[in-house]
Design an enzyme around this catalytic site. Structure first.
Site, short mmCIF file in Angstrom:
data_model
loop_
_atom_site.label_atom_id
_atom_site.label_comp_id
_atom_site.label_asym_id
_atom_site.label_seq_id
_atom_site.Cartn_x
_atom_site.Cartn_y
_atom_site.Cartn_z
N HIS A 294 2.25 -1.76 -4.56
CA HIS A 294 1.65 -0.56 -3.96
C HIS A 294 2.43 -0.15 -2.73
CE1 HIS A 294 -0.67 -2.44 -0.59
NE2 HIS A 294 -0.94 -3.42 -1.44
N GLU A 340 -3.70 1.77 -2.44
CA GLU A 340 -4.38 0.55 -2.90
C GLU A 340 -5.33 0.02 -1.83
OE1 GLU A 340 -5.01 -3.81 -3.09
OE2 GLU A 340 -3.89 -2.68 -1.59
N ASP A 368 1.44 -8.39 -5.53
CA ASP A 368 0.74 -7.98 -4.32
C ASP A 368 0.04 -9.17 -3.67
OD1 ASP A 368 -0.44 -6.59 -2.25
OD2 ASP A 368 -2.06 -5.75 -3.47
N HIS A 439 -2.80 -7.97 6.95
CA HIS A 439 -3.46 -6.86 7.65
C HIS A 439 -3.38 -6.99 9.18
CE1 HIS A 439 -6.23 -5.88 3.94
NE2 HIS A 439 -4.93 -5.80 3.67
#
Length: 482
Positions: A294, A340, A368, A439
């Site tokens: 993604h 995504e 991913d 993240h």
């Protein structure tokens, strides 16, 4: 803001797919004793040639480097996302794909803005905080309120409104380290559902211990959701080090008072794109081998692991197949999915736009889960023919990639395809340290090990070669297809 946009929390599910499917499965060896035809020998010769070529190539790493340096962070709908789409088109054309095109995807753009948190009592000091994706802002002056701490979302659900009304809820669930990321699914509901459950009890805001396994002062973002009919409250995550510090302040009857100020905002609807490149098949052009990653990322780091690595791995694998074998027999399609992170939005658009041709996909897979070495291949193939690819499984076993289960949902974006009759694979990567960076601002190129991403590239290239050059067809039997 359209609250249905964030309802599903699918970016949480995307890693659950990788972390949970078959996590306790005992890998089984490929069946032996099947007759190998001259045509199969030729296919395996291609596989070995591609393997050798890939082992000497840094292409996947160079692609990630190009993406992170030339584009950087690319939250859906942002200016970075728009630059990423242009970059992807240019890169696929530069690499010589026969056909490069886009599919429009409507996305809700959200901007993080300023975020700050400070303990007022009992021991004044700052905390590292980040807004969760989709959160509303606090008032401009922030929110100052007592904090109530809960060890889990379940514990919060058992609290009374009298305990919560007007306070800031602190969800303090620890995540354990695991090779397959198995414990992610136990912690991520705090992020996805925490604001809804806290708001039902009258909380003014919610903060969570970051969903991660590091001990740094980097906070982990990720999408959260609201629910129609439930008041929206601001939602943020504090770093794990700061969560430990805050937890230690809850002693005796001492009040913990916190001020948080987050100025996130909804920036409205934008158009993003799935970017697609193809090497057209010579013998069976309508049969498609789909490999993907993604294109979007969160805005804190540069999205090197999530999912620049997948973009590089899938694109490089396909390119190396073309370089070594020439034009493939089946079409190889690289899909760089949009959005995504905020709910598999690009993947859902892809399925809608291609609903009549999904039956032509011979195999779909997505990288991913960072760039840790691959150790297992899980499949969702027609059980009656799965063992027909035993020579491929045997070749993969030589480099430490064993055959796993036949019940996977594949990678995140392709996880919506098995129920539509599409065979999928999941290549299990070592994610022991993946959630140290996931993240966060620390998701940067230097976290990718060259040898590891090259091993990923090689495994994907070998499988793509086999699927594109052989007659192996793992699609469901016609009577079993949806």
């Amino acid at each position: 803001m359209n609250t249905s946009f964030y309802k599903a929390g699918f970016c949480a599910f995307s890693i659950l797919t990788l972390a949970s499917c078959g996590a306790t499965y005992t890998p089984q060896p490929a069946k032996e004793g099947l007759e190998v035809t001259p045509a199969q020998n030729q296919v395996m010769e291609y596989v070995r040639k591609v393997q050798n070529q890939s082992d000497e190539s840094d292409l996947a790493f160079e692609i990630v480097k190009s993406l992170t340096v030339e584009v950087g962070p690319r939250i859906p709908g942002s200016s970075g996302d728009k630059r990423a789409v242009v970059w992807a088109e240019n890169k696929l054309n530069e690499l010589g794909f026969d056909k490069v095109y886009k599919q429009a995807v409507r996305v809700r753009n959200w901007e993080r803005g300023f975020a700050d948190a400070n303990v007022i009592k009992p021991y004044p000091q700052p905390l590292v905080i980040t807004a969760l994706g989709g959160s509303i802002a606090t008032p401009e002056s922030g929110i100052e309120a007592p904090v109530v701490m809960f060890e889990s979302l379940e514990a919060l659900s058992k609290a009374s409104a009298n305990e919560i009304e007007g306070k800031i809820v602190f969800l303090n669930t620890r995540m354990q380290r695991h090779k397959a990321g198995r414990f992610y699914s136990q912690v991520v509901p705090n992020r996805v559902n925490g604001a809804v459950e806290a708001s039902k009890l009258g909380a003014s805001a919610v903060i969570i211990r970051s969903v991660g396994t590091d001990n740094s002062r980097f906070a982990h973002t990720g999408v959260m959701r609201y629910e129609d009919g439930v008041t929206k409250i601001p939602a943020g995550a504090i770093s794990i080090a700061d969560a430990n510090n805050l937890e230690a302040m809850f002693t005796g009857n001492t009040e913990v008072l916190l001020n948080i100020n987050m100025q996130a905002k909804d920036a409205g609807w934008q158009t993003s794109y799935n970017v697609i490149g193809e090497f057209t098949g010579t013998e069976k052009p309508n049969e498609v081998v789909l490999v993907s990653g993604h294109l979007d990322s969160w805005d804190e780091g540069t999205g090197a692991l999530d999912d620049g690595a997948g973009v590089g791995i899938a694109t490089a694998a396909a390119t190396l197949v073309k370089k070594v074998v020439g034009q493939p027999k089946r079409t190889i399609r690289v899909v760089l999915f949009a959005a995504e992170e905020i709910g598999l939005i690009g993947a859902r658009q892809y399925v809608r736009d291609n609903k009549d041709s999904l039956k032509n996909i011979i195999m779909a897979g997505e990288s991913d889960f960072g760039a840790g070495p691959i150790y297992q291949i899980d499949t969702r193939f027609n059980e009656a023919v799965r063992s027909d690819a035993s020579e491929l499984y045997a070749e993969l076993a030589k480099i430490g990639v064993v055959l796993g289960n036949n019940t996977t949902n594949g990678g995140p974006d392709v996880s919506i395809m098995p129920k539509l009759g599409v065979p999928v694979i999941a290549l299990k990567q070592d994610g022991t340290y993946y959630f140290d960076y996931h993240h966060t601002p620390n998701d940067t190129l230097d976290k990718i090990n060259l040898a590891d991403i090259t091993q990923n590239q090689t495994v994907w290239a070998m499988i793509t070669t086999y699927m594109a050059m052989s007659d192996f067809d793992p699609r469901p039997a016609p009577e079993a297809a949806p």
